[in-house]
Write an enzyme that holds these catalytic residues in place. Structure first.
Site, PDB file in Angstrom:
ATOM      1  N   SER A  93      -9.914  -0.238   7.095  1.00  0.00           N
ATOM      2  CA  SER A  93      -9.356  -0.196   5.735  1.00  0.00           C
ATOM      3  C   SER A  93      -8.664  -1.458   5.238  1.00  0.00           C
ATOM      4  O   SER A  93      -8.285  -1.522   4.073  1.00  0.00           O
ATOM      5  CB  SER A  93      -8.391   0.967   5.608  1.00  0.00           C
ATOM      6  OG  SER A  93      -9.136   2.155   5.433  1.00  0.00           O
ATOM      7  N   SER A 151      -9.599   2.096   2.827  1.00  0.00           N
ATOM      8  CA  SER A 151      -8.690   2.811   1.963  1.00  0.00           C
ATOM      9  C   SER A 151      -7.673   1.927   1.248  1.00  0.00           C
ATOM     10  O   SER A 151      -7.027   2.393   0.317  1.00  0.00           O
ATOM     11  CB  SER A 151      -7.942   3.864   2.783  1.00  0.00           C
ATOM     12  OG  SER A 151      -7.143   3.241   3.773  1.00  0.00           O
ATOM     13  N   LYS A 188       0.872  -1.184   0.000  1.00  0.00           N
ATOM     14  CA  LYS A 188       0.000   0.000   0.000  1.00  0.00           C
ATOM     15  C   LYS A 188       0.907   1.232   0.000  1.00  0.00           C
ATOM     16  O   LYS A 188       1.907   1.272   0.733  1.00  0.00           O
ATOM     17  CB  LYS A 188      -0.889  -0.033   1.249  1.00  0.00           C
ATOM     18  CG  LYS A 188      -1.853   1.139   1.345  1.00  0.00           C
ATOM     19  CD  LYS A 188      -2.776   0.982   2.556  1.00  0.00           C
ATOM     20  CE  LYS A 188      -3.799   2.109   2.655  1.00  0.00           C
ATOM     21  NZ  LYS A 188      -4.709   1.955   3.807  1.00  0.00           N
TER      22      LYS A 188
HETATM   23  N1  GLN Z   1     -13.182   4.501   6.257  1.00  0.00           N
HETATM   24  C1  GLN Z   1     -12.497   4.955   7.417  1.00  0.00           C
HETATM   25  C2  GLN Z   1     -12.062   6.387   7.223  1.00  0.00           C
HETATM   26  O1  GLN Z   1     -12.368   6.923   6.224  1.00  0.00           O
HETATM   27  C3  GLN Z   1     -11.341   4.061   7.746  1.00  0.00           C
HETATM   28  C4  GLN Z   1     -10.117   4.365   6.988  1.00  0.00           C
HETATM   29  C5  GLN Z   1      -8.962   3.509   7.403  1.00  0.00           C
HETATM   30  O2  GLN Z   1      -9.120   2.502   8.075  1.00  0.00           O
HETATM   31  N2  GLN Z   1      -7.775   3.940   6.998  1.00  0.00           N
HETATM   32  O3  GLN Z   1     -11.444   6.968   8.046  1.00  0.00           O
END
Ligand code: GLN
Length: 499
Positions: A180, A156, A81
């Site tokens: 994410s 994400s 990532k």
């Molecule tokens: N969807 C969540 C956010 O937008 C989690 C994102 C994540 O876990 N990096 O913050």
């Protein structure tokens, strides 16, 4: 040696065996998957390659293989990532702010995997600074879900999920701040685990919300995730003060072993799976619930018992998370000012104007929104009302889990209330995105390990994941629980058409 045609269909374990048996070389494997990644560039999964560096890593792995070394990741390709800093590839965190940024060092997780002989193919797309649930917040391009390219892969870690699901790479790293790893794994029919907070070093992970950020593996099977996590996790106290001083573990050891007192046919006999009533209510789409319930019936066949439990503050996890995460983000992202780090505007009048223009140009709308929310909740007069209150409720959420774990060993439920939505469907509605995080946020706030296991298909024939949550340090038990399910089912082996 000639590369077998189905090289990309192999998981981590099969590839490692083929490499050790000299059926294929690490260089051939890397070349094959790089070509495949380029062939499927339209998915938007990758942000950067460095063929020379990849092939050098593969050559080094081949030399180790030739000398007879046989370790589980030697020569196995994977991708990171783009939130992990890497010496061999640029790092952008999905943001224009970091366009062209070249790190002088590798994140600990990246270095651990490299030491184990894994070959890095490139960097994977993600939501900007890991903020998002659909990978439509990347400043570079959206990522498409290989099961239906009109849909999001989740976020994400959407690039990681799409790449693994489309068989571009057998495994990838991801990060999970509020879901994410788990949610994109669920949306793309792959397996992913977020370990206990502090289990993997955050050193070299571009920070979003430091008290929540955690790295983890994404792969096709729980067994492959176990192999990766065994290498990724471990103490790194000198470089990450929140890293846990707890020795690395071999998570593959318990796989396939019946639990104490259980049998080969009922390997999960004695396992109590808690079902929080808040996860099975009206908020969850019926197609998702049907898949989750079918998976739970399978667990009963394997010997597990289902227990009704309650996590009464589940609903509060959304406002609590969307106060704490932006608060920490606003502080972490202050370093991107065009001086210390990040993009600097070409023209400006004075210092304040330079900050304003650089940050307005460098950050996308969702990141700006979170910086504003975070700055607001931390400001004098609002700190006690919002931030402090959120921290207090966070503690209560963690206590709810401890109460639940007196009644069960593992908690199960859906990962997300729906299957993957259409690209663009929620782009203009941040709150709709936030609400979709309902089942993953509380685990993150409590710092507990959680995973997503492919459990079938829902509406529009899109994948559905089963979420499993364990108590602190119970990654091994979670992986064992997921592995037993994957021995009995083949959801994790399904491949989207055309890949
Ligand atoms: N969807 C969540 C956010 O937008 C989690 C994102 C994540 O876990 N990096 O913050």
């Amino acid at each position: 040696m000639s590369a077998p045609m189905d090289l990309h269909q192999m998981g981590v374990a099969e590839l490692a065996a083929a490499l050790a048996d000299k059926k294929v070389s690490a260089v051939e494997t890397a070349r094959h998957l790089l070509a495949r990644a380029k062939q499927h560039a339209a998915l938007g999964a990758y942000l950067a390659f460095n063929e020379e560096a990849t092939l050098a890593q593969a050559q080094a792995a081949d030399a180790r293989l030739a000398s007879g070394e046989r370790t589980p990741l030697l020569g196995v390709p994977l991708a990171h990532k783009d939130i992990f800093v890497t010496q061999d590839f640029p790092t952008t965190a999905g943001s224009k702010m970091l366009a062209g940024y070249q790190s002088p060092f590798d994140a600990t997780v990246v270095a651990n995997l490299a030491k184990a002989g894994a070959v890095a193919l490139g960097k994977l797309n993600c939501d900007e600074f890991a903020m998002g649930s659909g990978n439509d917040n990347s400043a570079y391009s959206p990522v498409h879900n290989p099961w239906d390219t009109a849909r999001v892969p989740g976020g994400s870690s959407g690039g990681s999920a799409a790449a693994v699901a489309a068989r571009l790479v057998p495994a990838a790293t991801g990060t999970d701040t509020g879901g994410s790893i788990r949610q994109p794994a669920s949306f793309t029919g792959i397996t992913g685990i977020k370990p206990t907070y502090g289990r993997c070093s955050r050193y070299g992970m571009v920070a979003f919300a430091s008290s929540l950020d955690q790295a983890g593996p994404m792969a096709r099977s729980a067994a492959d995730c176990a192999t990766l996590l065994s290498v990724m996790a471990g103490p790194d106290i000198d470089r990450d003060s929140t890293s846990l001083d707890h020795p690395a573990e071999d998570y593959t050891r318990g796989l396939g072993q019946p639990r104490e007192g259980a049998t080969a046919v009922m390997p999960l006999k004695g396992l109590r799976i808690g079902l929080p009533k808040e996860f099975f209510g009206e908020g969850c789409a019926p197609d998702v619930l049907a898949a989750v319930r079918a998976a739970l019936a399978e667990y009963e066949k394997l010997g597990a018992t289902l227990v009704d439990i309650s996590l009464p503050r589940t609903e509060l996890s959304i406002p609590v998370y969307y106060i704490i995460a932006p608060a920490e983000a606003s502080s972490n992202l202050s370093r991107f000012d065009g001086v210390k780090f990040g993009h600097r505007a070409a023209q400006y009048d004075d210092l304040t104007d330079m900050y304003r223009k650089s940050r307005s140009e460098g950050f996308g709308p969702e990141v700006q929104r979170r910086i504003m929310i975070g700055t607001y909740v931390l400001s004098h007069g609002y700190y006690d009302a919002y931030y402090l209150k959120a921290q207090q409720i966070r503690r209560l959420i963690a206590q709810d889990f401890q109460q639940a774990f007196t009644q069960c060993d593992v908690i199960a439920g859906p990962v997300a209330p729906t299957v993957a939505w259409k690209i663009g469907e929620k782009s203009d509605d941040p709150v709709a995105n936030y609400l979709a995080d309902i089942y993953t946020l509380s685990t993150s706030l409590a710092g507990l390990p959680g995973m997503s296991v492919p459990a079938g298909f829902g509406a529009a024939s899109m994948p559905v994941g089963l979420q499993l949550v364990g108590n602190y340090f119970k990654e091994g038990e979670l992986l064992q629980t997921a592995h037993a399910f994957q021995q009995a089912t083949d959801w994790h082996l399904k491949t989207p058409e055309g890949y």
